[in-house]
Design a protein around this motif. Structure first.
Motif, PDB file in Angstrom:
ATOM      1  N   SER A  29     -79.893 -31.941  43.683  1.00 22.07           N
ATOM      2  CA  SER A  29     -78.886 -31.464  44.633  1.00 22.07           C
ATOM      3  C   SER A  29     -79.360 -30.195  45.353  1.00 22.07           C
ATOM      4  N   ALA A  30     -79.951 -29.278  44.594  1.00 19.59           N
ATOM      5  CA  ALA A  30     -80.479 -28.042  45.199  1.00 19.59           C
ATOM      6  C   ALA A  30     -81.599 -28.374  46.190  1.00 19.59           C
ATOM      7  N   LEU A  31     -82.436 -29.341  45.848  1.00 19.27           N
ATOM      8  CA  LEU A  31     -83.499 -29.760  46.764  1.00 19.27           C
ATOM      9  C   LEU A  31     -82.891 -30.324  48.045  1.00 19.27           C
ATOM     10  N   ASP A  32     -81.883 -31.180  47.924  1.00 18.91           N
ATOM     11  CA  ASP A  32     -81.247 -31.751  49.112  1.00 18.91           C
ATOM     12  C   ASP A  32     -80.680 -30.650  50.012  1.00 18.91           C
ATOM     13  N   SER A 119     -91.585 -23.261  44.434  1.00 22.09           N
ATOM     14  CA  SER A 119     -91.546 -21.807  44.627  1.00 22.09           C
ATOM     15  C   SER A 119     -92.670 -21.068  43.928  1.00 22.09           C
ATOM     16  N   GLN A 120     -92.888 -21.341  42.646  1.00 26.69           N
ATOM     17  CA  GLN A 120     -93.835 -20.561  41.856  1.00 26.69           C
ATOM     18  C   GLN A 120     -95.280 -21.032  42.002  1.00 26.69           C
ATOM     19  N   PHE A 121     -95.480 -22.120  42.665  1.00 30.50           N
ATOM     20  CA  PHE A 121     -96.836 -22.637  42.827  1.00 30.50           C
ATOM     21  C   PHE A 121     -97.258 -22.569  44.298  1.00 30.50           C
ATOM     22  N   CYS A 122     -97.001 -23.619  45.039  1.00 26.22           N
ATOM     23  CA  CYS A 122     -97.523 -23.724  46.403  1.00 26.22           C
ATOM     24  C   CYS A 122     -96.898 -22.721  47.364  1.00 26.22           C
ATOM     25  N   HIS A 144     -86.626 -22.444  49.924  1.00 29.24           N
ATOM     26  CA  HIS A 144     -87.651 -22.910  48.979  1.00 29.24           C
ATOM     27  C   HIS A 144     -86.985 -23.145  47.636  1.00 29.24           C
ATOM     28  N   THR A 145     -87.554 -24.055  46.872  1.00 35.24           N
ATOM     29  CA  THR A 145     -86.973 -24.386  45.578  1.00 35.24           C
ATOM     30  C   THR A 145     -88.046 -24.975  44.676  1.00 35.24           C
ATOM     31  N   THR A 146     -87.632 -25.280  43.454  1.00 32.80           N
ATOM     32  CA  THR A 146     -88.551 -25.800  42.452  1.00 32.80           C
ATOM     33  C   THR A 146     -87.748 -26.497  41.363  1.00 32.80           C
ATOM     34  N   SER A 155     -83.127 -21.929  39.698  1.00 27.15           N
ATOM     35  CA  SER A 155     -82.482 -20.841  40.445  1.00 27.15           C
ATOM     36  C   SER A 155     -83.016 -19.479  40.015  1.00 27.15           C
ATOM     37  N   GLU A 156     -83.371 -19.329  38.744  1.00 27.52           N
ATOM     38  CA  GLU A 156     -83.984 -18.070  38.289  1.00 27.52           C
ATOM     39  C   GLU A 156     -85.375 -17.896  38.888  1.00 27.52           C
ATOM     40  N   ILE A 157     -86.118 -18.971  38.987  1.00 29.94           N
ATOM     41  CA  ILE A 157     -87.464 -18.910  39.571  1.00 29.94           C
ATOM     42  C   ILE A 157     -87.384 -18.541  41.047  1.00 29.94           C
ATOM     43  N   VAL A 158     -86.475 -19.171  41.774  1.00 32.20           N
ATOM     44  CA  VAL A 158     -86.304 -18.866  43.196  1.00 32.20           C
ATOM     45  C   VAL A 158     -85.916 -17.397  43.376  1.00 32.20           C
ATOM     46  N   ALA A 159     -84.939 -16.933  42.600  1.00 34.88           N
ATOM     47  CA  ALA A 159     -84.492 -15.537  42.706  1.00 34.88           C
ATOM     48  C   ALA A 159     -85.633 -14.577  42.393  1.00 34.88           C
TER      49      ALA A 159
END
Length: 193
Positions: A29-32, A119-122, A144-146, A155-159
């Protein structure tokens, strides 16, 4: 300053299996939602005459992004249109082993507006490399998301990356993190992002 919108690895299977079965629907859902924001940005960029560059990861056979599979295909919402560049890569760095820098130079690009996956890679690697190469970067905070990791939710990674990359610099080039709604493509807007 010439801008370009750079959308990284928004492919059908990019986040497949990147969460527990219980959490995968939330990741999807977050990706969409992220893809919908990127599609709007892409349309705004096209209307403003700003170049759009799509990056597509080429996975090996058996990988969820294996070349030629439905999972490898770019999402239909951001599929390339006439005049848009597609750069194919095999590593997290969109510049490594690709013609991305040449494509940007051909268009006199000095400022990248970046969104995509993961987010944390590419995304992280490309943003840092771009700044090191002298490009100013606007990272789309909600673009961006992951997937989840064993210890962090997407969501923690994105933040974390939004906080870590905002203000990251190399020489005179710098990263600014802004939500999609605050990104302007016209020079006359008074907003330098």
């Amino acid at each position: 300053m010439t801008k370009a919108l750079l959308i990284i690895d928004v492919q059908n299977a990019i986040l497949s299996g990147k969460a527990t079965p219980e959490r995968q629907p939330e990741v999807d859902s977050a990706l969409d939602e992220t893809v919908a924001r990127l599609a709007l940005l892409k349309e705004r960029a096209r209307q403003a005459g700003v170049p759009v560059v799509l990056v597509q990861h080429d996975g090996d056979s058996g990988h969820r992004l294996a070349v030629g599979t439905s999972g490898w295909a770019l999402r239909r919402e951001i599929a390339p249109q006439t005049g848009e560049v597609v750069v194919r890569k095999k590593s997290a760095d969109s510049f490594f082993g690709t013609d991305l820098a040449d494509r940007l130079q051909e268009r006199s690009v000095t400022h990248l507006i970046v969104g995509g996956c993961m987010s944390q890679f590419c995304v992280d690697t490309t943003v840092r490399r771009a700044v090191s190469l002298g490009y100013d970067v606007t990272l789309v905070a909600d673009g961006h998301t992951t997937g989840d990791t064993a210890t962090l939710s997407f969501s923690e990674i994105v933040a974390h990356h939004n906080e870590t990359l905002d203000g990251f610099d190399a020489g005179k080039a710098i990263v600014n993190v802004r939500p999609a709604a605050d990104i302007a493509f016209s020079e006359s807007s008074g907003n330098n992002t």
